[in-house]
Design a protein around this motif. Structure first.
Motif, mmCIF file in Angstrom:
data_model
loop_
_atom_site.group_PDB
_atom_site.id
_atom_site.type_symbol
_atom_site.label_atom_id
_atom_site.label_comp_id
_atom_site.label_asym_id
_atom_site.label_seq_id
_atom_site.Cartn_x
_atom_site.Cartn_y
_atom_site.Cartn_z
ATOM 1 N N UNK A 1 10.511 20.762 1.072
ATOM 2 C CA UNK A 1 10.686 20.543 -0.376
ATOM 3 C C UNK A 1 9.962 19.273 -0.824
ATOM 4 N N UNK A 2 10.060 18.199 -0.046
ATOM 5 C CA UNK A 2 9.397 16.957 -0.478
ATOM 6 C C UNK A 2 7.875 17.045 -0.274
ATOM 7 N N UNK A 3 7.464 17.784 0.722
ATOM 8 C CA UNK A 3 6.015 18.015 0.899
ATOM 9 C C UNK A 3 5.449 18.755 -0.314
ATOM 10 N N UNK A 4 6.170 19.758 -0.763
ATOM 11 C CA UNK A 4 5.716 20.541 -1.923
ATOM 12 C C UNK A 4 5.597 19.688 -3.184
ATOM 13 N N UNK B 1 0.796 -1.234 0.000
ATOM 14 C CA UNK B 1 0.000 0.000 0.000
ATOM 15 C C UNK B 1 0.825 1.279 0.000
ATOM 16 N N UNK B 2 2.151 1.143 0.157
ATOM 17 C CA UNK B 2 2.963 2.363 0.270
ATOM 18 C C UNK B 2 4.420 2.032 -0.029
ATOM 19 N N UNK B 3 5.169 3.067 -0.379
ATOM 20 C CA UNK B 3 6.621 2.912 -0.421
ATOM 21 C C UNK B 3 7.252 3.984 0.456
ATOM 22 N N UNK B 4 8.467 3.671 0.878
ATOM 23 C CA UNK B 4 9.272 4.662 1.590
ATOM 24 C C UNK B 4 10.480 4.940 0.707
ATOM 25 N N UNK B 5 10.611 6.173 0.319
ATOM 26 C CA UNK B 5 11.689 6.561 -0.582
ATOM 27 C C UNK B 5 12.922 6.890 0.242
ATOM 28 N N UNK B 6 13.984 6.135 -0.029
ATOM 29 C CA UNK B 6 15.211 6.352 0.736
ATOM 30 C C UNK B 6 16.100 7.326 -0.023
ATOM 31 N N UNK B 7 16.035 8.599 0.372
ATOM 32 C CA UNK B 7 16.918 9.582 -0.282
ATOM 33 C C UNK B 7 18.032 9.941 0.692
ATOM 34 N N UNK B 8 18.387 8.960 1.522
ATOM 35 C CA UNK B 8 19.284 9.303 2.621
ATOM 36 C C UNK B 8 20.272 8.216 2.993
ATOM 37 N N UNK B 9 20.511 7.224 2.111
ATOM 38 C CA UNK B 9 21.468 6.176 2.471
ATOM 39 C C UNK B 9 22.881 6.739 2.418
ATOM 40 N N UNK B 10 23.594 6.703 3.555
ATOM 41 C CA UNK B 10 24.926 7.306 3.548
ATOM 42 C C UNK B 10 26.009 6.360 3.034
ATOM 43 N N UNK B 11 25.637 5.125 2.685
ATOM 44 C CA UNK B 11 26.670 4.104 2.491
ATOM 45 C C UNK B 11 26.986 3.724 1.059
ATOM 46 N N UNK B 12 26.375 4.348 0.107
ATOM 47 C CA UNK B 12 26.766 4.084 -1.272
ATOM 48 C C UNK B 12 26.938 5.431 -1.967
ATOM 49 N N UNK B 13 27.933 5.491 -2.799
ATOM 50 C CA UNK B 13 28.279 6.769 -3.441
ATOM 51 C C UNK B 13 27.086 7.322 -4.221
ATOM 52 N N UNK B 14 26.390 6.387 -4.880
ATOM 53 C CA UNK B 14 25.301 6.810 -5.750
ATOM 54 C C UNK B 14 23.952 6.432 -5.143
ATOM 55 N N UNK B 15 23.901 6.329 -3.828
ATOM 56 C CA UNK B 15 22.733 5.716 -3.202
ATOM 57 C C UNK B 15 21.724 6.668 -2.637
ATOM 58 N N UNK B 16 21.692 7.847 -3.128
ATOM 59 C CA UNK B 16 20.568 8.663 -2.741
ATOM 60 C C UNK B 16 20.874 9.757 -1.753
ATOM 61 N N UNK B 17 21.919 9.581 -0.922
ATOM 62 C CA UNK B 17 22.117 10.637 0.065
ATOM 63 C C UNK B 17 22.429 11.954 -0.633
ATOM 64 N N UNK B 18 23.048 11.857 -1.809
ATOM 65 C CA UNK B 18 23.329 13.066 -2.575
ATOM 66 C C UNK B 18 22.024 13.821 -2.862
ATOM 67 N N UNK B 19 20.928 13.065 -3.092
ATOM 68 C CA UNK B 19 19.639 13.710 -3.329
ATOM 69 C C UNK B 19 19.071 14.293 -2.039
ATOM 70 N N UNK B 20 19.270 13.525 -0.977
ATOM 71 C CA UNK B 20 18.616 13.874 0.284
ATOM 72 C C UNK B 20 19.225 15.040 1.018
ATOM 73 N N UNK B 21 20.373 15.525 0.564
ATOM 74 C CA UNK B 21 21.013 16.611 1.311
ATOM 75 C C UNK B 21 20.814 17.988 0.683
ATOM 76 N N UNK B 22 20.130 18.033 -0.454
ATOM 77 C CA UNK B 22 19.784 19.365 -0.993
ATOM 78 C C UNK B 22 18.283 19.420 -1.285
ATOM 79 N N UNK B 23 17.721 20.597 -1.197
ATOM 80 C CA UNK B 23 16.303 20.778 -1.498
ATOM 81 C C UNK B 23 16.012 20.394 -2.936
#
Lengths: 254, 302
Positions: free
Chosen positions: B179-182, B122-144
């Motif tokens: 930003x993600x709410x918007x 019924x839902x997904x959780x988007x991980x924009x915050x994994x600190x452990x892979x170079x290309x794993x999303x944290x790069x997205x999660x640290x800027x608006x």
């Protein structure tokens, strides 16, 4: 997960503690080579459970034995347990050693240091099922050898010590029995360099060989993926798909 | 018995206790210990579009009141999940939520779209915050901008409840949350792990194979409570709180800080039954304090 009761605590050597646990209910089936995850209370810097191999299961007394090397705060805290105390244990975990099918074969169980612990129960189970296990146990000095009289109940024991204070001097792979007797299976538990040299011997002599690994673990259930070992199938959890592996499954450079 | 029902987007939870991604496998690993249907939602392992082997061992270091990990999103890819795991988890009588990770907005969106088709997720959780892979999303999660970009791409192709998991490794977490709410996120979950490091002084080397890892456990709880409190005051969408929750009292702190639901992570490693104990403990606390519904205490600390 169960709260087991401590029945006996003894120190076979100042760096090792043997804890015998029991329960009001019969203990579940436990395979040799399986392990338990113990919760350590009263140790402020010990956050995670401690994985400990099953040393022995005494069915008559309904006892589970844990032979533990005192390494850090967690294991030293466990050593302070006294009879009557409770220990919270998640068990049995992991796959365990496999049983060969032909009871006429000669099986060699090789252990080093505290790595001898799971081999006692494995030896007992092998003998119980009609096999004739042999033990090759190595340690730094004779004082570091553990449970030798118990091993002798289940099969012939060969010993090496690094200083020559008991048995043959050197490492387990230097022992003369390896040149004299043709073993059909080897199982090994101990420090990684020792397991690698035993694996090398097994491979060179075309003997099937299982090793028991002790990668650092968190959950013990195959959920956190922290304890992985590289295998021919990729990274797998030592806690779930191990701790016992056939050396041909591993990617060790032998 | 107090009313523990909570709604997150279109997601109806029978109780506010979820298990955090990466700490509870696919739920099945814990089925011997707890009745999985007693848990409000199970968030399964991070899933990516393609198979990932994860990082080399060692991936874990025990630290005071916590642990570091650098697993690195090991998983067999979204198609393996759909074909092999989904059939095993779809009949678990609770919400099974998939945590989705990626290296590009397109990857995230494609992975999400494939999960959108699974009726019982019924839902997904988007991980924009994994600190452990170079290309794993944290790069997205640290800027608006990065966070907005990923959520926009996923929102266009995912039509059920979308939770976005935020990184604490930022200057101002409320900016990312807004930003993600918007961009149409239905909820935010926070916090993911804090970046940390441990050094083996005898070997004079980092303990972890990739040197740094994510810190979790009670060591990070005060940081998590503070961030939940800040975010809950900054956005209108529900906040799901996590970070070092070990028991019901910890969970109540998060509710008072503004969380509508909570996740249990690292505590599952110490007590595989903790999620149900926390649920029972929340119930007991509410009863003792004569609170008839959980919603009455959410965000009550100014």
């Amino acid at each position: 997960m169960k709260n087991l009761t401590v029945e006996e605590v003894s120190f076979p050597h100042q760096r090792y503690v043997l804890i015998k646990l029991t329960d009001q209910q019969p203990l579940p089936d436990i395979l040799p080579g399986q392990f338990v995850e113990v919760k350590v209370d009263g140790a402020p810097n010990t956050f995670l459970r401690r994985p400990i191999s099953v040393n022995y299961v005494d069915r008559n007394k309904n006892q589970l034995w844990l032979l533990i090397q005192l390494v850090g705060e967690g294991t030293r805290t466990l050593a302070k347990l006294t009879p009557g105390d409770c220990l919270n244990v998640v068990f049995p975990l992991g796959n365990g050693f496999s049983m060969p099918t032909d009871t006429n074969c000669d099986i060699l169980l090789v252990g080093g240091g505290v790595g001898v612990a799971p081999l006692l129960y494995y030896g007992e189970q092998l003998k119980d099922k009609g096999f004739k296990p042999f033990f090759l146990l190595g340690a730094r000095t004779k004082n570091d050898l553990l449970q030798i009289p118990l091993f002798q109940q289940f099969g012939e024991v060969f010993i090496t010590t690094e200083d020559g204070s008991m048995g043959e001097k050197g490492f387990v792979t230097n022992h003369s029995v390896l040149g004299k007797k043709a073993f059909s299976h080897i199982a090994c538990c101990g420090p990684k360099p020792m397991m690698m040299s035993v694996a090398r011997y097994a491979l060179a002599n075309n003997i099937p060989c299982q090793v028991s690994l002790e990668n650092m673990m968190a959950c013990g259930l195959g959920a956190c993926l922290c304890c992985v070992e590289k295998t021919v199938k990729g990274n797998v959890c030592v806690c779930k798909e191990g701790p016992v592996f056939d050396i041909r499954q591993l990617t060790w450079e032998l | 018995m107090s009313n523990l029902n909570i709604k997150i987007g279109d997601l109806q939870l029978k109780n506010p206790v979820m298990t955090a991604s990466g700490t509870f496998g696919y739920g099945l690993e814990y089925a011997d210990f707890v009745n999985l249907s007693d848990i409000g939602a199970i968030i399964v392992k991070g899933t990516t579009l393609h198979h990932r082997e994860g990082n080399d061992y060692p991936r874990m270091a025990e630290t005071p009141s916590g642990m570091l990990n650098c697993v690195g999103l090991q998983n067999k890819g979204v198609d393996y999940f759909c074909n092999n795991i989904y059939p095993q988890v779809k009949d678990i009588d609770t919400n099974v939520i998939v945590n989705v990770s990626g290296s590009t907005p397109e990857d995230y969106a494609e992975c999400a779209a494939r999960i959108d088709r699974l009726e019982k997720i019924p839902a997904i959780e988007l991980n924009i915050s994994c600190p452990n892979v170079k290309d794993g999303g944290m790069a997205f999660g640290v800027t608006r901008k990065g966070a907005a970009e990923v959520v926009r791409a996923v929102r266009a192709r995912y039509h059920k409840t979308l939770i976005v998991k935020l990184s604490p490794n930022v200057t101002d977490i409320t900016e990312i949350a807004k930003a993600v709410e918007d961009e149409g996120a239905d909820a935010v979950s926070l916090i993911n792990t804090l970046m940390g490091m441990a050094i083996d002084i005898e070997r004079r080397k980092p303990v972890l194979s990739i040197k740094t890892g994510g810190l979790s456990g009670p060591a990070i709880k005060p940081v998590a409570v503070r961030m939940v409190w800040q975010v809950a005051r900054a956005v209108r969408i529900p906040v799901i709180g996590l970070g070092g929750i070990m028991n019901a009292k910890d969970a109540i702190e998060f509710f008072m800080a503004g969380a509508s639901a909570i996740q249990i992570g690292t505590a599952n490693f110490i007590d595989p039954t903790v999620s149900v104990k926390v649920r029972d403990g929340i119930n007991q606390w509410l009863d003792q304090h004569k609170v008839s519904s959980l919603s009455e205490i959410i965000g009550t600390v100014d």
